[in-house]
Design a protein around this motif. Sequence first.
Motif, PDB file in Angstrom:
ATOM      1  N   ASN A 299       1.327  -0.271  11.614  1.00 19.76           N
ATOM      2  CA  ASN A 299       1.826   0.786  10.729  1.00 19.76           C
ATOM      3  C   ASN A 299       1.121   0.829   9.381  1.00 19.76           C
ATOM      4  OD1 ASN A 299       3.665   1.879  12.536  1.00 19.76           O
ATOM      5  ND2 ASN A 299       5.288   0.456  11.952  1.00 19.76           N
ATOM      6  N   TRP A 300       0.340  -0.202   9.064  1.00 17.21           N
ATOM      7  CA  TRP A 300      -0.520  -0.213   7.869  1.00 17.21           C
ATOM      8  C   TRP A 300      -1.885  -0.754   8.257  1.00 17.21           C
ATOM      9  CZ3 TRP A 300       4.737  -1.351   7.226  1.00 17.21           C
ATOM     10  CH2 TRP A 300       5.406  -0.595   6.276  1.00 17.21           C
ATOM     11  N   PRO A 301      -2.620  -0.071   9.118  1.00 21.81           N
ATOM     12  CA  PRO A 301      -3.892  -0.636   9.597  1.00 21.81           C
ATOM     13  C   PRO A 301      -4.953  -0.783   8.519  1.00 21.81           C
ATOM     14  CG  PRO A 301      -3.594   1.616  10.372  1.00 21.81           C
ATOM     15  CD  PRO A 301      -2.295   1.208   9.763  1.00 21.81           C
ATOM     16  N   HIS A 302      -4.812  -0.055   7.411  1.00 20.67           N
ATOM     17  CA  HIS A 302      -5.789  -0.110   6.329  1.00 20.67           C
ATOM     18  C   HIS A 302      -5.369  -1.057   5.201  1.00 20.67           C
ATOM     19  CE1 HIS A 302      -2.713   2.761   5.152  1.00 20.67           C
ATOM     20  NE2 HIS A 302      -3.025   2.504   3.898  1.00 20.67           N
ATOM     21  N   LEU A 303      -4.202  -1.687   5.314  1.00 19.56           N
ATOM     22  CA  LEU A 303      -3.712  -2.543   4.234  1.00 19.56           C
ATOM     23  C   LEU A 303      -4.694  -3.694   4.009  1.00 19.56           C
ATOM     24  CD1 LEU A 303      -1.167  -2.810   2.370  1.00 19.56           C
ATOM     25  CD2 LEU A 303      -0.298  -4.469   4.037  1.00 19.56           C
ATOM     26  N   PRO A 304      -5.183  -3.863   2.789  1.00 12.76           N
ATOM     27  CA  PRO A 304      -6.173  -4.929   2.558  1.00 12.76           C
ATOM     28  C   PRO A 304      -5.543  -6.311   2.627  1.00 12.76           C
ATOM     29  CG  PRO A 304      -5.615  -3.856   0.487  1.00 12.76           C
ATOM     30  CD  PRO A 304      -4.935  -3.065   1.569  1.00 12.76           C
ATOM     31  N   MET A 305      -6.369  -7.278   2.908  1.00 13.27           N
ATOM     32  CA  MET A 305      -5.875  -8.644   2.994  1.00 13.27           C
ATOM     33  C   MET A 305      -5.587  -9.221   1.611  1.00 13.27           C
ATOM     34  SD  MET A 305      -5.018 -11.158   4.964  1.00 13.27           S
ATOM     35  CE  MET A 305      -5.755 -10.840   6.558  1.00 13.27           C
ATOM     36  N   MET A 306      -6.487  -8.982   0.648  1.00 12.70           N
ATOM     37  CA  MET A 306      -6.424  -9.732  -0.605  1.00 12.70           C
ATOM     38  C   MET A 306      -6.095  -8.898  -1.845  1.00 12.70           C
ATOM     39  SD  MET A 306      -7.152 -12.886   0.254  1.00 12.70           S
ATOM     40  CE  MET A 306      -7.658 -13.664  -1.270  1.00 12.70           C
ATOM     41  N   LYS A 307      -6.598  -7.668  -1.936  1.00 12.54           N
ATOM     42  CA  LYS A 307      -6.533  -6.955  -3.213  1.00 12.54           C
ATOM     43  C   LYS A 307      -6.397  -5.460  -2.998  1.00 12.54           C
ATOM     44  CE  LYS A 307      -9.130  -6.436  -7.548  1.00 12.54           C
ATOM     45  NZ  LYS A 307     -10.387  -6.782  -8.263  1.00 12.54           N
ATOM     46  N   SER A 308      -5.541  -4.806  -3.796  1.00  7.87           N
ATOM     47  CA  SER A 308      -5.432  -3.351  -3.783  1.00  7.87           C
ATOM     48  C   SER A 308      -4.985  -2.877  -5.155  1.00  7.87           C
ATOM     49  CB  SER A 308      -4.441  -2.880  -2.722  1.00  7.87           C
ATOM     50  OG  SER A 308      -3.111  -3.126  -3.135  1.00  7.87           O
ATOM     51  N   ASP A 309      -5.145  -1.591  -5.427  1.00  6.18           N
ATOM     52  CA  ASP A 309      -4.755  -1.026  -6.721  1.00  6.18           C
ATOM     53  C   ASP A 309      -3.249  -1.107  -6.948  1.00  6.18           C
ATOM     54  OD1 ASP A 309      -7.397  -0.412  -7.220  1.00  6.18           O
ATOM     55  OD2 ASP A 309      -7.235   1.660  -6.509  1.00  6.18           O
ATOM     56  N   THR A 310      -2.471  -1.031  -5.863  1.00 10.43           N
ATOM     57  CA  THR A 310      -1.007  -1.052  -5.980  1.00 10.43           C
ATOM     58  C   THR A 310      -0.432  -2.462  -5.878  1.00 10.43           C
ATOM     59  OG1 THR A 310      -0.673  -0.781  -3.607  1.00 10.43           O
ATOM     60  CG2 THR A 310      -0.880   1.231  -4.929  1.00 10.43           C
ATOM     61  N   GLY A 311      -1.271  -3.411  -5.457  1.00 13.24           N
ATOM     62  CA  GLY A 311      -0.770  -4.770  -5.224  1.00 13.24           C
ATOM     63  C   GLY A 311      -0.274  -4.979  -3.812  1.00 13.24           C
ATOM     64  N   ALA A 312      -0.292  -3.924  -2.991  1.00 13.86           N
ATOM     65  CA  ALA A 312       0.150  -4.031  -1.597  1.00 13.86           C
ATOM     66  C   ALA A 312      -0.955  -4.676  -0.768  1.00 13.86           C
ATOM     67  CB  ALA A 312       0.477  -2.650  -1.041  1.00 13.86           C
ATOM     68  N   THR A 313      -0.712  -5.890  -0.307  1.00 14.59           N
ATOM     69  CA  THR A 313      -1.675  -6.628   0.504  1.00 14.59           C
ATOM     70  C   THR A 313      -0.936  -7.468   1.544  1.00 14.59           C
ATOM     71  OG1 THR A 313      -1.672  -8.615  -0.887  1.00 14.59           O
ATOM     72  CG2 THR A 313      -3.242  -6.870  -1.477  1.00 14.59           C
ATOM     73  N   PHE A 314      -1.660  -7.887   2.565  1.00 15.45           N
ATOM     74  CA  PHE A 314      -1.055  -8.797   3.536  1.00 15.45           C
ATOM     75  C   PHE A 314      -0.780 -10.163   2.918  1.00 15.45           C
ATOM     76  CE2 PHE A 314      -2.351  -5.895   7.012  1.00 15.45           C
ATOM     77  CZ  PHE A 314      -1.143  -5.869   7.675  1.00 15.45           C
TER      78      PHE A 314
END
Length: 334
Positions: A299-314
Amino acid sequence: MTLVRVMKNTGVASMAQQSRPMNHEFSRRSLLMKAYKNIFLSVMLFAMMTGMAAAEVLMPFVLASKTSGGDVQQIAGEVKGKLTGAGFEVVGEYSPYNGASVIVVTNDELKTNAGKSEHGGFGAAQRVGITKNGDDVEVIFTNPVYMAAAYRMEGDLAGVRSALDSALGSMQDFGSEKDLTAKDLRKYHYTVMMEYFDDPSELAEYDSYEAGVAAVEAGLAAGKGGAAKVYRIDVPGKKETLFGVALKGTNAEDCSGDEYIMSRIDKATPRSTAHLPYEILVTDDEAIALYARFRIAINWPHLPMMKSDTGATFMSIMCSPAAIEEALEEVAGG
């Protein structure tokens, strides 16, 4: 008299010489026509393949509607009416956290298709999320065609998608920045060493299917693992039952909890509330669940592992997959 002299006398040689330029011109034109035809066919084939590839890209969710200043519970009531009016059976609903409601539905097409597919019970339900996001209330639902591919189902559930579109609306498909086709989804995993659809969590084994269903019912009723029952769907034609499981967590820092996870990764607009709830599938004499690293990633195939602008990461929910598995094991009695 030689043959050459005869040809000269009769004019045959002269005629042959005159025909050579004509034959050469005909051959040149024929080759050009073949080349143009091949180029045209190649361009047309490329255009068709490009169009097919674009049409095949699928998204996990559909934004049905967005209402400014709306009330979640009021809109949830309206949504239920639309769903039942379209022939869907509402099998459960719950509020995973403030400002959010999830409605779970099934119908004959979903259950029949589930019965024809291995572990098809996972696709026997569709989820609708109603969420307060800023000043708007969003209504979204899981994309049945996406789920059918991700869960390797027999049919593509296009009819279910059409029925949901008609009942609730369809403003926008969303939820993935990857160009995933149905073929991609059938072999999807997030990355190397991560689980596929056919790598489930094996929660418990029983003496029989009936014993398994009873054990899960009892575990949910007792609130084991901080869990609660949202719905139950019995798959026709096989010994398989799908349970929807709300995970409240045993405390605020329990990283199996619905709110714990969603507060860390569901930060984009529209919200993906229809990711919830998780499931336990009793199939024959065992209970299984989609491993959380697959269930979340699909459901979040693009969610980054380590870093994102929103802080949403695995990494922000690194503890969650094991915690979810442990909670579901408690429910199943494993």
